[in-house]
Design a protein around this motif. Structure first.
Motif, PDB file in Angstrom:
ATOM      1  N   GLU A 143      36.981  46.357  31.566  1.00 33.34           N
ATOM      2  CA  GLU A 143      38.377  45.997  31.816  1.00 33.34           C
ATOM      3  C   GLU A 143      38.923  46.672  33.075  1.00 33.34           C
ATOM      4  O   GLU A 143      39.832  46.147  33.739  1.00 33.34           O
ATOM      5  N   GLU A 145      37.688  44.536  35.927  1.00 32.10           N
ATOM      6  CA  GLU A 145      38.423  43.271  35.920  1.00 32.10           C
ATOM      7  C   GLU A 145      39.836  43.453  36.466  1.00 32.10           C
ATOM      8  O   GLU A 145      40.333  42.614  37.229  1.00 32.10           O
ATOM      9  N   GLN A 146      40.477  44.558  36.106  1.00 34.58           N
ATOM     10  CA  GLN A 146      41.833  44.816  36.600  1.00 34.58           C
ATOM     11  C   GLN A 146      41.828  45.017  38.113  1.00 34.58           C
ATOM     12  O   GLN A 146      42.719  44.513  38.816  1.00 34.58           O
ATOM     13  N   GLN A 177      39.696  43.734  40.214  1.00 35.17           N
ATOM     14  CA  GLN A 177      39.458  42.424  40.830  1.00 35.17           C
ATOM     15  C   GLN A 177      40.717  41.568  40.820  1.00 35.17           C
ATOM     16  O   GLN A 177      41.007  40.855  41.790  1.00 35.17           O
ATOM     17  N   GLU A 178      41.492  41.623  39.733  1.00 39.01           N
ATOM     18  CA  GLU A 178      42.736  40.862  39.658  1.00 39.01           C
ATOM     19  C   GLU A 178      43.738  41.367  40.694  1.00 39.01           C
ATOM     20  O   GLU A 178      44.420  40.577  41.354  1.00 39.01           O
ATOM     21  N   THR A 179      43.824  42.690  40.824  1.00 40.51           N
ATOM     22  CA  THR A 179      44.718  43.275  41.831  1.00 40.51           C
ATOM     23  C   THR A 179      44.315  42.835  43.225  1.00 40.51           C
ATOM     24  O   THR A 179      45.152  42.465  44.060  1.00 40.51           O
ATOM     25  N   GLU A 190      42.711  40.125  44.114  1.00 34.88           N
ATOM     26  CA  GLU A 190      43.026  38.703  44.312  1.00 34.88           C
ATOM     27  C   GLU A 190      44.498  38.529  44.698  1.00 34.88           C
ATOM     28  O   GLU A 190      44.829  37.696  45.562  1.00 34.88           O
ATOM     29  N   GLN A 191      45.365  39.310  44.094  1.00 36.71           N
ATOM     30  CA  GLN A 191      46.788  39.241  44.431  1.00 36.71           C
ATOM     31  C   GLN A 191      47.027  39.718  45.852  1.00 36.71           C
ATOM     32  O   GLN A 191      47.830  39.143  46.597  1.00 36.71           O
ATOM     33  N   LYS A 194      32.025  42.887  43.310  1.00 33.44           N
ATOM     34  CA  LYS A 194      31.108  41.885  42.767  1.00 33.44           C
ATOM     35  C   LYS A 194      29.704  42.458  42.594  1.00 33.44           C
ATOM     36  O   LYS A 194      29.051  42.237  41.567  1.00 33.44           O
ATOM     37  N   ALA A 200      43.369  50.771  39.105  1.00 29.28           N
ATOM     38  CA  ALA A 200      43.000  50.436  37.729  1.00 29.28           C
ATOM     39  C   ALA A 200      42.839  51.669  36.849  1.00 29.28           C
ATOM     40  O   ALA A 200      42.666  51.542  35.636  1.00 29.28           O
TER      41      ALA A 200
END
Length: 229
Positions: free
Chosen positions: A136, A139-140, A142-144, A146-147, A168, A194
């Motif tokens: 997690e 994943e967090q 990676q989400e950050t 992307e933003q 990745k 994260a």
């Protein structure tokens, strides 16, 4: 009473100082990296990692470099038979003589950026440990990222795109070095965001202690490290 080193930040600083002093000692003896690496039976990349205080090389690798440079005696003393401890109940064991004190000090006036990068290294060391064991966290990050990429920041975009590949492929060594590029990557890092707030605050508190100067062996001044996942 001598205490264990309990601060990851302090451990990192000691490795950085050791690596830097080994590098300077190599140069003072007129040895190039190729020659020293050959004598120590390792690759130049491993030698470079040692000279930058990278925790990845084994203790044996550090010891081989120290041996070639002629400074392995103190470390070998701890593992050898010549260092004898006083038997329990003996006069030596009851001695109240103070043990030698070793100090590690960083001056905020002269090495502010060094301390900041050391703090960043420690944060990323911790973040990588979390990312390896807790999906997690990765994943967090990676989400950050992307933003951030949606912002189309021309200055940071190249570093963010490189971070996308790092996350990745789990190419952690790219961001844990002492190179200028590694420092730039850490400055544009989504990974540290994260980390739980309490973990970040713990490392920042350790940095504040190290900034004032830490005395090894004085338990009252050593930060207590919490377990990592």
């Amino acid at each position: 009473m001598t205490s264990q080193i309990t601060s990851p930040l302090l451990e990192r600083q000691l490795l950085l100082q050791l690596g830097d002093r080994l590098r300077r000692l190599r140069k003072s003896q007129g040895l190039g990296t190729v020659e020293l690496a050959e004598r120590a039976g390792m690759t130049r990349n491993t030698l470079r990692a040692i000279e930058t205080g990278d925790p990845a090389p084994t203790m044996g690798s550090y010891l081989r470099v120290m041996s070639v440079l002629g400074v392995s005696g103190d470390l070998a003393l701890l593992a050898g038979d010549s260092l004898q401890f006083a038997p329990a109940g003996s006069a030596g064991a009851r001695s109240v003589r103070a043990a030698p004190v070793v100090e590690v000090r960083i001056s905020a006036e002269t090495t502010r950026h060094q301390l900041q990068d050391l703090q960043s290294l420690a944060l990323h060391d911790e973040a990588v440990r979390w990312a390896k064991t807790r999906p997690e966290v990765l994943e967090q990050a990676q989400e950050t990222l992307e933003q951030w990429l949606l912002k189309e920041d021309a200055r940071s975009a190249p570093l963010w795109r490189e971070w996308a590949e790092i996350l990745k492929n789990r190419s952690w060594r790219k961001v844990l070095g002492k190179t200028r590029h590694a420092q730039q990557l850490r400055q544009a890092s989504p990974l540290v965001t994260a980390l739980p707030a309490e973990v970040r605050q713990r490392i920042l508190a350790q940095a504040a202690i190290l900034k004032q100067g830490v005395v090894l062996g004085d338990a009252s001044r050593l930060p207590v490290a919490e377990e990592t996942p």
